[in-house]
Design a protein around this motif. Structure first.
Motif, mmCIF file in Angstrom:
data_model
loop_
_atom_site.group_PDB
_atom_site.id
_atom_site.type_symbol
_atom_site.label_atom_id
_atom_site.label_comp_id
_atom_site.label_asym_id
_atom_site.label_seq_id
_atom_site.Cartn_x
_atom_site.Cartn_y
_atom_site.Cartn_z
ATOM 1 N N ASP A 142 -42.242 -31.218 24.810
ATOM 2 C CA ASP A 142 -42.884 -31.363 26.116
ATOM 3 C C ASP A 142 -41.996 -30.919 27.279
ATOM 4 N N TYR A 143 -40.786 -30.484 27.004
ATOM 5 C CA TYR A 143 -39.885 -30.109 28.087
ATOM 6 C C TYR A 143 -38.948 -29.010 27.596
ATOM 7 N N TRP A 144 -38.339 -28.335 28.574
ATOM 8 C CA TRP A 144 -37.335 -27.314 28.260
ATOM 9 C C TRP A 144 -35.975 -27.808 28.688
ATOM 10 N N PHE A 145 -34.977 -27.583 27.824
ATOM 11 C CA PHE A 145 -33.605 -27.975 28.144
ATOM 12 C C PHE A 145 -32.670 -26.866 27.672
ATOM 13 N N PRO A 146 -31.647 -26.507 28.472
ATOM 14 C CA PRO A 146 -30.741 -25.418 28.052
ATOM 15 C C PRO A 146 -30.123 -25.702 26.695
ATOM 16 N N GLU A 147 -30.081 -24.679 25.843
ATOM 17 C CA GLU A 147 -29.532 -24.818 24.496
ATOM 18 C C GLU A 147 -28.018 -24.662 24.547
ATOM 19 N N ILE A 148 -27.321 -25.726 24.165
ATOM 20 C CA ILE A 148 -25.856 -25.683 24.202
ATOM 21 C C ILE A 148 -25.312 -24.781 23.101
ATOM 22 N N ARG A 149 -25.995 -24.744 21.959
ATOM 23 C CA ARG A 149 -25.539 -23.914 20.838
ATOM 24 C C ARG A 149 -26.083 -22.497 21.021
ATOM 25 N N SER A 150 -25.484 -21.768 21.922
ATOM 26 C CA SER A 150 -25.959 -20.431 22.269
ATOM 27 C C SER A 150 -24.796 -19.627 22.799
ATOM 28 N N LEU A 151 -25.067 -18.366 23.077
ATOM 29 C CA LEU A 151 -24.047 -17.507 23.661
ATOM 30 C C LEU A 151 -23.615 -18.036 25.027
ATOM 31 N N GLY A 152 -24.577 -18.481 25.825
ATOM 32 C CA GLY A 152 -24.241 -19.044 27.124
ATOM 33 C C GLY A 152 -23.401 -20.301 27.003
ATOM 34 N N GLY A 153 -23.724 -21.150 26.020
ATOM 35 C CA GLY A 153 -22.928 -22.355 25.812
ATOM 36 C C GLY A 153 -21.505 -22.034 25.401
ATOM 37 N N ALA A 154 -21.338 -21.063 24.499
ATOM 38 C CA ALA A 154 -19.991 -20.662 24.089
ATOM 39 C C ALA A 154 -19.217 -20.102 25.273
ATOM 40 N N ALA A 155 -19.882 -19.284 26.103
ATOM 41 C CA ALA A 155 -19.207 -18.730 27.282
ATOM 42 C C ALA A 155 -18.778 -19.837 28.234
#
Length: 554
Positions: A142-155
């Motif tokens: 029901d909601y969107w939340f930034p994915e920590i396990r991602s390229l952006g999270g690693a950066a």
């Protein structure tokens, strides 16, 4: 040709001491060059079929992901490092003296430790999203939340731990700048920010570029963070090819691609360092005038400088402590004491060996400047630009071939199996650490060596001292603080190092870094917090020394 006192003393020095230093320096250079040569030979002998397969399957993805990660980290470390350095150097606001030191603290953290902490907080089962669902009554979709396990999270993790490289070098450059040009720009009608962008930033560009390039080299060498987040870069590709696919040729060819990129970055860093001569601090006519911030300006400066400290050091420590207290890991159990003993043993031996090698290379270059000594020092510094996974592959390939050939000869001649004599030993792992971290030890040694005037060498020689006697009686006592700093830096770097340790460690010889990675890979994040906290505690030692130096320069 006029000789300086050091060269004059060297010309009359006993040749035995010179030969010893020459032999050790060349040996160290050969050890540092061996992984790069081995990777090149192994990659070229892999055949075109392997290259074609890599190009058709993973090479493009690895290259694109690695370059995008490098771009994100470059932008992030530049923005945070330069902005924080300018604020604490050129402005005055509440808590500025605390923040100028605290901004260095994230340097003590390996990026993969931050990844474990923030995954525990921000992942789907984590505290933040669980609380959000409880408060709103939303379901998982029901909601969107930034994915920590991602390229952006690693950066983001890499930016938080690597921006201090840029901050330290940029702050030093700002402190050394003359205030005359800045005041002239203000007098001509430029605002403080306009004068910063037009005058101060261009003057500090070489130092800032050097810091960003150091951060980029650490980024391409990182394995723990990208592997845990499932980001496919060259570093993870090398490990997967070597251990999961058992494709030695593919691993070597991926390592060669990464090595070429790393050496290009090292060349750029050297060029930038050579051009970093835009100002002479000894000739500055007026100090840079600090700007007193008040009201919203002071509050904004505190927030800007405080956010990297909170998210890069304070919050991760708090999260790891809570995770560690809730885990079932016993830090004082025989098993964990074994991990600590293994880590301290490897780090201690590697630190001593690396600093001794740095002394030999640096003193030989001072005593006999020339092609041999300068070339040895240059090759010795290249290891810092080579990722740990590349070094591991480069050392395992030739020594595994030697062990297998020697074992086959012993079997055929004496019907005796020698097994693996060198491969999988602690000493080959120490050699990998030597190659990886010798540049850091050389930098600390040469920084202290600048305080030893050449006339001291001539005086020692006139009193009958040999080169080694001069080193022992004159240089080492003066260089003791710099050598202690080098020892601590290498010690902590080895404690944090993961890819080379993971690939090359002896069988059943695990370290704190390997244990933390293994537990995190099994999604046992609370357990991974315990060895991670020990690694961070060890990492605080050299950071405290750096903070003290930063404080003295104020």
């Amino acid at each position: 040709m006029t000789l300086n006192p050091t060269q004059t003393a060297a010309r009359t020095a006993p040749r035995d001491g010179i030969r010893v230093l020459s032999f050790v320096s060349v040996l160290v250079a050969v050890i540092c060059a061996l992984p790069m040569l081995a990777v090149l030979i192994a990659a070229l002998s892999g055949g075109t079929d392997t290259v074609a397969h890599l190009i058709d399957t993973v090479l493009g993805r690895y290259a694109a992901t690695t370059l995008l990660l490098v771009l994100l980290v470059s932008i992030g470390t530049f923005a945070i490092g330069v902005g924080a350095a300018w604020l604490v150097t050129m402005t005055r606001f509440p808590a500025v003296k605390i923040l100028e030191i605290a901004l260095v603290l994230p340097l003590a953290f390996p990026a993969y430790v931050l990844a474990y902490a923030y995954t525990h907080v921000l992942d789907h089962p984590g505290i933040v999203q669980a609380t959000l669902r409880d408060v709103t009554g939303w379901g998982p979709r029901d909601y969107w939340f930034p994915e920590i396990r991602s390229l952006g999270g690693a950066a983001a993790m890499l930016v938080l731990v690597l921006y201090p490289y840029v901050y330290l070098l940029a702050r030093a450059a700002f402190l050394q700048q003359s205030g005359t040009t800045f005041l002239a720009a203000r007098a001509l009608g430029s605002s403080a920010w306009a004068a910063f962008f037009k005058v101060s930033l261009p003057l500090a560009r070489p130092a800032i570029a050097g810091g960003v390039l150091l951060a980029v080299m650490e980024t391409i060498a990182d394995f723990g963070t990208v592997a845990y987040f499932g980001v496919q870069t060259f570093a993870t590709g090398i490990y997967t090819s070597w251990f999961s696919m058992f494709d030695r040729a593919g691993a070597a060819q991926l390592a060669l691609c990464l090595l070429s990129f790393a050496l290009l970055l090292a060349l750029l860093e050297r060029i930038q360092r050579g051009r970093a001569k835009y100002h002479d601090p000894s000739r500055r006519s007026q100090a840079m005038p600090p700007i007193q911030l008040k009201g919203w300006g002071a509050a904004a400066a505190m927030i800007v400088c405080g956010i990297p400290v909170v998210f890069g050091a304070v919050l991760p420590i708090a999260v790891l402590l809570v995770m560690g207290l809730g885990s079932e890991q016993n830090l004082f159990s025989p098993r964990y004491l074994g991990f600590i003993q293994n880590s301290v043993t490897l780090a201690g031996i590697a630190a001593v060996v690396t600093v001794c090698a740095a002394i030999s290379v640096g003193f030989f270059q001072r005593l006999r400047p020339g092609r041999l000594s300068n070339g040895s020092a240059y090759v010795a510094r290249l290891g810092y630009a080579v990722p740990g996974g590349v070094i591991a592959v480069g050392l395992l390939v030739p020594f595994a071939a030697f062990d297998n050939a020697f074992d086959a000869w012993m079997r055929a001649t004496f019907d005796i199996s020698t097994g693996l004599l060198i491969t999988g030993s602690i000493w080959l792992l120490i050699a990998a650490y030597l190659v990886r971290f010798l540049a850091a030890a050389l930098g600390a040694y040469e920084g202290g060596q600048a305080m030893v005037h050449a006339n001291m060498d001539a005086a020692a020689r006139s009193l009958g001292q040999t080169p080694l006697g001069t080193l022992r009686r004159v240089h080492l006592p003066i260089l003791a603080p710099s050598l202690l700093t080098a020892l601590l830096i290498v010690f902590v770097d080895v404690m944090k190092e993961l890819p080379a340790t993971l690939i090359m460690r002896p069988f059943n010889y695990d370290t704190l870094a390997v244990q933390a990675y293994r537990l995190a890979s099994d999604e046992r994040l609370e357990g991974a917090a315990v060895p991670s906290l020990v690694i961070v505690a060890m990492g605080l030692l050299p950071v405290i020394l750096i903070c003290r130096q930063v404080g003295r320069k104020r």
